[in-house]
Design a protein around this motif. Structure first.
Motif, PDB file in Angstrom:
ATOM      1  N   LEU A  56      62.829 -23.929  31.625  1.00 11.92           N
ATOM      2  CA  LEU A  56      62.480 -25.117  30.753  1.00 11.92           C
ATOM      3  C   LEU A  56      61.626 -25.043  29.641  1.00 11.92           C
ATOM      4  O   LEU A  56      61.612 -25.855  28.683  1.00 11.92           O
ATOM      5  CB  LEU A  56      61.583 -25.990  31.927  1.00 11.92           C
ATOM      6  CG  LEU A  56      62.418 -26.502  32.963  1.00 11.92           C
ATOM      7  CD1 LEU A  56      61.770 -26.965  34.121  1.00 11.92           C
ATOM      8  CD2 LEU A  56      63.118 -27.945  32.433  1.00 11.92           C
ATOM      9  N   ARG A  57      60.764 -23.810  29.583  1.00  6.34           N
ATOM     10  CA  ARG A  57      59.859 -23.497  28.622  1.00  6.34           C
ATOM     11  C   ARG A  57      60.613 -23.682  27.131  1.00  6.34           C
ATOM     12  O   ARG A  57      60.223 -24.465  26.075  1.00  6.34           O
ATOM     13  CB  ARG A  57      59.024 -22.103  28.753  1.00  6.34           C
ATOM     14  CG  ARG A  57      58.300 -21.887  27.305  1.00  6.34           C
ATOM     15  CD  ARG A  57      57.197 -23.188  27.382  1.00  6.34           C
ATOM     16  NE  ARG A  57      56.095 -22.814  26.519  1.00  6.34           N
ATOM     17  CZ  ARG A  57      55.505 -23.850  25.811  1.00  6.34           C
ATOM     18  NH1 ARG A  57      55.459 -24.878  26.159  1.00  6.34           N
ATOM     19  NH2 ARG A  57      54.704 -23.353  24.838  1.00  6.34           N
ATOM     20  N   PRO A  58      61.753 -23.183  26.979  1.00 10.43           N
ATOM     21  CA  PRO A  58      62.486 -23.208  25.434  1.00 10.43           C
ATOM     22  C   PRO A  58      62.678 -24.674  25.301  1.00 10.43           C
ATOM     23  O   PRO A  58      62.799 -25.246  24.222  1.00 10.43           O
ATOM     24  CB  PRO A  58      63.490 -22.283  25.751  1.00 10.43           C
ATOM     25  CG  PRO A  58      63.274 -21.416  26.732  1.00 10.43           C
ATOM     26  CD  PRO A  58      62.505 -21.890  27.715  1.00 10.43           C
ATOM     27  N   ALA A  59      63.296 -25.495  26.225  1.00 13.31           N
ATOM     28  CA  ALA A  59      63.792 -26.639  26.108  1.00 13.31           C
ATOM     29  C   ALA A  59      62.798 -27.687  25.571  1.00 13.31           C
ATOM     30  O   ALA A  59      62.554 -28.573  24.569  1.00 13.31           O
ATOM     31  CB  ALA A  59      64.212 -27.181  27.429  1.00 13.31           C
ATOM     32  N   THR A 193      67.290 -31.385  32.985  1.00 14.20           N
ATOM     33  CA  THR A 193      66.454 -31.232  31.684  1.00 14.20           C
ATOM     34  C   THR A 193      66.738 -29.679  31.157  1.00 14.20           C
ATOM     35  O   THR A 193      67.146 -29.625  30.121  1.00 14.20           O
ATOM     36  CB  THR A 193      64.608 -31.152  31.697  1.00 14.20           C
ATOM     37  OG1 THR A 193      64.493 -32.541  32.146  1.00 14.20           O
ATOM     38  CG2 THR A 193      64.215 -30.896  30.449  1.00 14.20           C
ATOM     39  N   ALA A 194      66.749 -28.537  32.184  1.00 19.70           N
ATOM     40  CA  ALA A 194      67.192 -27.366  31.610  1.00 19.70           C
ATOM     41  C   ALA A 194      68.536 -26.922  31.321  1.00 19.70           C
ATOM     42  O   ALA A 194      68.630 -26.732  30.068  1.00 19.70           O
ATOM     43  CB  ALA A 194      66.694 -26.385  32.486  1.00 19.70           C
ATOM     44  N   TRP A 195      69.322 -27.564  31.953  1.00 14.40           N
ATOM     45  CA  TRP A 195      70.755 -27.275  31.843  1.00 14.40           C
ATOM     46  C   TRP A 195      71.373 -27.989  30.710  1.00 14.40           C
ATOM     47  O   TRP A 195      72.266 -27.465  29.797  1.00 14.40           O
ATOM     48  CB  TRP A 195      71.484 -27.223  33.077  1.00 14.40           C
ATOM     49  CG  TRP A 195      71.095 -26.012  34.009  1.00 14.40           C
ATOM     50  CD1 TRP A 195      70.459 -26.170  35.201  1.00 14.40           C
ATOM     51  CD2 TRP A 195      71.473 -24.463  33.710  1.00 14.40           C
ATOM     52  NE1 TRP A 195      70.363 -24.807  35.615  1.00 14.40           N
ATOM     53  CE2 TRP A 195      70.937 -24.009  34.965  1.00 14.40           C
ATOM     54  CE3 TRP A 195      72.222 -23.920  32.852  1.00 14.40           C
ATOM     55  CZ2 TRP A 195      71.019 -22.609  35.057  1.00 14.40           C
ATOM     56  CZ3 TRP A 195      72.393 -22.504  32.843  1.00 14.40           C
ATOM     57  CH2 TRP A 195      71.826 -22.123  34.021  1.00 14.40           C
ATOM     58  N   ASN A 196      70.813 -29.313  30.517  1.00 13.69           N
ATOM     59  CA  ASN A 196      71.232 -29.929  29.527  1.00 13.69           C
ATOM     60  C   ASN A 196      70.886 -29.465  28.099  1.00 13.69           C
ATOM     61  O   ASN A 196      71.594 -29.405  27.277  1.00 13.69           O
ATOM     62  CB  ASN A 196      70.596 -31.589  29.446  1.00 13.69           C
ATOM     63  CG  ASN A 196      71.094 -32.464  28.410  1.00 13.69           C
ATOM     64  OD1 ASN A 196      72.180 -33.011  28.351  1.00 13.69           O
ATOM     65  ND2 ASN A 196      70.101 -32.608  27.439  1.00 13.69           N
ATOM     66  N   ALA A 197      69.563 -28.994  27.984  1.00 17.53           N
ATOM     67  CA  ALA A 197      69.154 -28.398  26.847  1.00 17.53           C
ATOM     68  C   ALA A 197      69.822 -26.905  26.562  1.00 17.53           C
ATOM     69  O   ALA A 197      70.083 -26.495  25.481  1.00 17.53           O
ATOM     70  CB  ALA A 197      67.581 -28.062  27.065  1.00 17.53           C
ATOM     71  N   LEU A 198      70.458 -26.367  27.595  1.00 13.51           N
ATOM     72  CA  LEU A 198      71.095 -25.159  27.319  1.00 13.51           C
ATOM     73  C   LEU A 198      72.662 -25.296  27.003  1.00 13.51           C
ATOM     74  O   LEU A 198      73.255 -24.481  26.807  1.00 13.51           O
ATOM     75  CB  LEU A 198      70.805 -24.130  28.765  1.00 13.51           C
ATOM     76  CG  LEU A 198      69.775 -23.543  28.767  1.00 13.51           C
ATOM     77  CD1 LEU A 198      69.543 -22.986  30.454  1.00 13.51           C
ATOM     78  CD2 LEU A 198      69.496 -22.446  27.747  1.00 13.51           C
ATOM     79  N   GLY A 199      72.931 -26.455  27.069  1.00 17.54           N
ATOM     80  CA  GLY A 199      74.422 -27.119  26.570  1.00 17.54           C
ATOM     81  C   GLY A 199      75.176 -27.495  27.544  1.00 17.54           C
ATOM     82  O   GLY A 199      76.741 -27.800  27.337  1.00 17.54           O
ATOM     83  N   SER A 200      74.750 -27.897  28.655  1.00 14.57           N
ATOM     84  CA  SER A 200      75.891 -28.453  29.856  1.00 14.57           C
ATOM     85  C   SER A 200      75.917 -29.865  29.588  1.00 14.57           C
ATOM     86  O   SER A 200      74.830 -30.554  29.309  1.00 14.57           O
ATOM     87  CB  SER A 200      75.326 -28.215  31.075  1.00 14.57           C
ATOM     88  OG  SER A 200      75.215 -26.878  31.539  1.00 14.57           O
TER      89      SER A 200
END
Length: 477
Positions: A56-59, A193-200
């Motif tokens: 989550l931190r990078p997002a 939140t995390a996986w959406n930010a990673l591109g999912s």
């Protein structure tokens, strides 16, 4: 070969809670054994707190940077998913527990690897590797610190669909193109939140009417708005009727009540937790296997003078920091009882009472925006019979919030006990609010009178100035 050994204290479960019971028992001079069936460090270190926050931190950092003029144009591209996942792996020590096992050794406690189960009062049988067996007898206490596990609902087709739980969601090695998340609680919204930010492409399916239903209603509204703006799809009042995935491979289809179908590459079910107390031999001491264990404020199991249940297993507050807090309380109580020192049972904030579980539990949800709360919500305070008033303020109106980033949105609420004029609860939602929370926790746990809080002057221009605005709003009404 069976080895029989006696210790003052035997701890079953080597997560953060169990580690802290060991630490307190050893600090009190009690001989201690720790039994762990998986990795020393437990769920938090390898499949929950640490990996999820590393994801989550990078997002969150990117979202914050995009709010800052002069910087936002530099951070418009996608996250480097490979680098994020590699950083996550470092925070889990690549799922190796050598460092934490070495720390246990350094305390003077003995680590037993294997499945531990009770064999009657004060006895723990450990089935170790390569057929080793150990019978551990506790002179004073056995502490069950085995935590909780994710629960999958009874839905047709789910058992063979290889669905993610929180463990797979925090340890996956590739980014799914499409991710369906079932559940709108903490795990659901953080992983969305995390996986959406990673591109999912994330679809969040929620049975109720909104996200984070255990917090103040405005929290879920802010988080839902931000997730939607970030590209996630949120479906409320939605039940999954069936899951279809041929041979557990390829795309997964979720069949909703009413017939609509949603296809994804992976599906995460974040729909609840159960205690890891099955297979622990609870039946040998008159308790129900697989049940939550009810305890007093020293974390001693009700009806027992030797058995303690600390952390998630007692269902008081399923949070790592609360489990560690309970461990400090339980360790002090075990040591006092071992020395036959009277407990401070009449002091609700004393060394032997986990009062914060009831009155001052803090929690941060690491979404964008962050959500942070300590103590009671308005609904909880009213249900407990307190005469209270909720004081609300737009967090974006504080000067420090505007400096934090353009378009800052947030909200703050404090719950005032009108009879004693102290705080019973505080909730914040907005970017960066997690670091505001400890001041709220201190005010609640310390039962600081509002008239004294006037003298706690917040620095200008920080977001902490929200405290002054809330107090002014209370005074001026």
């Amino acid at each position: 070969m069976t080895e029989a050994v006696e210790y003052d204290v035997v701890v079953v479960g080597g997560g953060p809670t169990g580690e802290n019971v060991v630490d307190r028992a050893r600090a009190a001079g009690l001989s201690t054994a720790l039994v762990e069936s998986e990795l020393v460090g437990g769920e938090c270190s390898y499949w929950a707190c640490m990996p999820s926050k590393a994801l989550l931190r990078p997002a969150i950092t990117r979202a914050d940077a995009r709010r800052v003029p002069g910087l936002r144009q530099s951070v418009q591209g996608p996250l480097d998913a490979e680098a994020v996942l590699a950083h996550r792996d470092e925070f889990t020590s690549h799922w190796k527990d050598d460092g934490q096992a070495a720390w246990i050794d350094s305390t003077g406690a003995r680590l037993y690897r294997g499945q531990g189960r009770l064999q009657g009062p004060k006895k723990v049988l450990v089935d170790g590797p390569e057929g080793e067996r150990h019978v551990l007898t506790a002179r004073h206490a056995v502490a069950v610190c085995t935590g909780s596990r994710a629960v999958l609902p009874d839905i047709p087709g789910l058992a063979g669909a290889k669905a993610w739980t929180s463990r797979e969601a925090t340890s996956a090695q590739t980014v799914p193109g499409r991710l369906a998340v079932v559940g709108g609680g903490v795990v659901g919204v953080e992983m969305a939140t995390a996986w959406n930010a990673l591109g999912s492409q994330v679809t969040l399916l929620v049975r109720g009417g909104g996200l984070l239903p255990r917090m103040e209603p405005f929290v879920g509204e802010h988080v839902a708005d931000a997730l939607t703006e970030a590209g996630a799809r949120i479906c409320t009042h939605t039940d999954v009727a069936a899951v279809v995935r041929a041979d557990g491979t390829g795309p997964v289809t979720l069949v909703l009540e009413g017939g609509e179908q949603i296809e994804a590459d992976e599906v995460l079910f974040a729909t609840g937790r159960a205690p890891r107390t099955d297979g622990l031999g609870l039946e040998t001491v008159g308790l129900e296997p697989g049940s939550w264990l009810s305890v007093d404020d020293s974390c001693r199991v009700e009806g027992s003078d030797w058995l303690y249940a600390v952390g998630d297993v007692n269902h008081r507050a399923l949070l790592t920091h609360q489990g560690k807090y309970q461990a400090r309380i339980a360790g002090a109580a075990i040591a006092a009882r071992a020395r036959r020192v009277p407990l401070l049972e009449t002091d609700r904030w004393g060394a032997h009472s986990a009062t914060a579980d009831h009155a001052a539990t803090p929690q941060v949800i690491f979404t964008d925006p962050e959500a942070a709360a300590a103590g009671l919500s308005l609904a909880e305070a009213e249900a407990a019979g307190h005469r209270v008033r909720a004081v609300d303020y737009d967090l974006a109106s504080v000067a420090g919030a505007g400096l934090y980033g353009d378009g800052y949105r947030g909200h703050a609420r404090m719950i005032v006990d009108l009879d004693r004029e102290i705080l019973l609860g505080v909730t914040f939602v907005g970017p960066g609010v997690g670091e505001l929370l400890h001041s709220a926790t201190v005010a609640i746990a310390g039962e600081v009178p509002l008239e004294r809080l006037w003298h706690a002057v917040p620095a200008y221009p920080t977001i902490s100035e929200i405290w002054l605005r809330l107090l002014e709003t209370y005074r001026d009404a």
